[in-house]
Design a protein around this motif. Structure first.
Motif, short mmCIF file in Angstrom:
data_model
loop_
_atom_site.label_atom_id
_atom_site.label_comp_id
_atom_site.label_asym_id
_atom_site.label_seq_id
_atom_site.Cartn_x
_atom_site.Cartn_y
_atom_site.Cartn_z
N LYS A 1 0.68 -1.12 -0.11
CA LYS A 1 -0.06 -0.04 0.05
C LYS A 1 0.80 1.12 -0.05
O LYS A 1 0.25 2.44 -0.28
CB LYS A 1 -0.84 -0.01 1.31
N ASP A 2 2.16 1.09 0.21
CA ASP A 2 3.14 2.25 0.34
C ASP A 2 3.47 2.62 -0.86
O ASP A 2 3.81 3.72 -1.09
CB ASP A 2 4.44 2.08 1.34
N GLU A 3 3.38 1.59 -1.86
CA GLU A 3 3.76 1.97 -3.35
C GLU A 3 2.48 2.29 -3.93
O GLU A 3 2.52 3.52 -4.63
CB GLU A 3 4.29 0.64 -3.82
N VAL A 4 1.27 1.53 -4.05
CA VAL A 4 0.14 1.87 -4.57
C VAL A 4 -0.87 1.00 -4.25
O VAL A 4 -0.68 -0.12 -4.13
CB VAL A 4 0.42 1.84 -6.29
N THR A 5 -2.25 1.23 -3.90
CA THR A 5 -3.38 0.64 -3.51
C THR A 5 -3.91 -0.08 -4.80
O THR A 5 -3.87 0.38 -5.82
CB THR A 5 -4.09 1.37 -2.50
N PHE A 6 -4.76 -1.07 -4.35
CA PHE A 6 -5.40 -1.27 -5.21
C PHE A 6 -6.15 -0.23 -5.97
O PHE A 6 -6.56 -0.09 -7.10
CB PHE A 6 -6.71 -2.54 -4.86
N ASP A 7 -7.18 0.38 -5.21
CA ASP A 7 -7.95 1.61 -5.71
C ASP A 7 -7.22 2.59 -6.47
O ASP A 7 -7.67 2.85 -7.52
CB ASP A 7 -8.80 2.20 -4.40
N GLN A 8 -5.96 2.95 -6.21
CA GLN A 8 -5.04 3.76 -6.89
C GLN A 8 -4.70 3.17 -8.15
O GLN A 8 -4.91 3.98 -9.28
CB GLN A 8 -3.99 4.23 -6.05
N LEU A 9 -4.22 1.94 -8.35
CA LEU A 9 -3.83 1.29 -9.47
C LEU A 9 -5.01 1.18 -10.34
O LEU A 9 -5.07 1.49 -11.56
CB LEU A 9 -3.32 0.03 -9.41
#
Length: 232
Positions: free
Chosen positions: A74-82
């Protein structure tokens, strides 16, 4: 009832707009294909966390298949963000982190979840520019594990003069791909992509195929670097 083999939908042979299958059929075959990648031959790992896999041509395929898989915290990218960046204006966002893409145009919106895009790529000489025109279909399944699917299929616009005018000039390339974003729980997200492609023109097939694993893997750090640079 027997399902349609993925090769009949997922081929680098372009479809005319009138030949496009119903969205639910495209997504169903996309799910079948991306699920099958778990049994493909494992290749090299790039950038520490991007694993690659491959599958030879099957009956009806126009080219071999390549797959990349990466997991993200989640520090890289979350499911929703991706999912947001891949499901909404995917081609426009890709132009920001795939440097060979110089121009993208939405040719036609078929529905809220299906549209035709044309992408104009430039490369180092002596390789001439390439044009990829693709139908993109998206689907989000909210049941656990949450899963988003993005399917791209090559489209031939030559039968529609008005749509064809929106394409840039260049050698016609083609690709068929399926991307899957899956919520693994504990804040982790898997990003998996399978692609079969041809650049068109006179580039040797061996050169293209041998470079594909690293080439498709580059999209992952490219995306993460671009995403990190966005204003929060």
């Amino acid at each position: 009832m027997a399902t349609t083999p993925p090769a009949q939908i997922f081929t680098i042979t372009p479809l005319k707009p009138s030949e496009i299958s119903p969205e639910e059929d495209i997504i169903a075959e996309g799910v079948n294909l991306i699920n099958s990648t778990t049994s493909w031959k494992e290749g090299k790992t790039f950038f520490n966390n991007v694993k690659t896999f491959s599958h030879p041509k099957r009956e009806g395929d126009g080219a071999p298949w390549h797959c990349r898989v990466s997991e993200h915290t989640k520090d890289e990218v979350t499911f929703d963000q991706l999912w947001e960046k891949l499901a909404k204006d995917k081609a426009i966002n890709e132009k920001e982190f795939i440097h060979e893409i110089k121009k993208v145009t939405k040719v036609k919106e078929i529905s809220p979840t299906a549209s035709i895009w044309t992408l104009y790529y430039t490369f180092m000489p002596p390789v001439s520019p390439r044009v990829f025109t693709e139908l993109q279909v998206i689907h989000l399944d909210e049941t656990a594990p949450r899963t988003g699917i993005i399917v791209s299929i090559p489209v031939d616009l030559s039968s529609d003069e008005d749509l064809a005018k929106l394409e840039e000039k260049g050698v016609k390339g083609r690709y068929a791909s399926v991307e899957r974003v899956m919520d693994l729980g504990d804040g982790k997200t898997e990003w998996r992509m399978a692609v079969s492609s041809t650049t068109g023109g006179n580039i040797p097939t061996y050169f293209v195929e041998s470079s594909m694993p690293k080439k498709i893997s580059q999209d992952v750090p490219g995306f993460l670097q671009w995403f990190k640079s966005l204003p929060k």
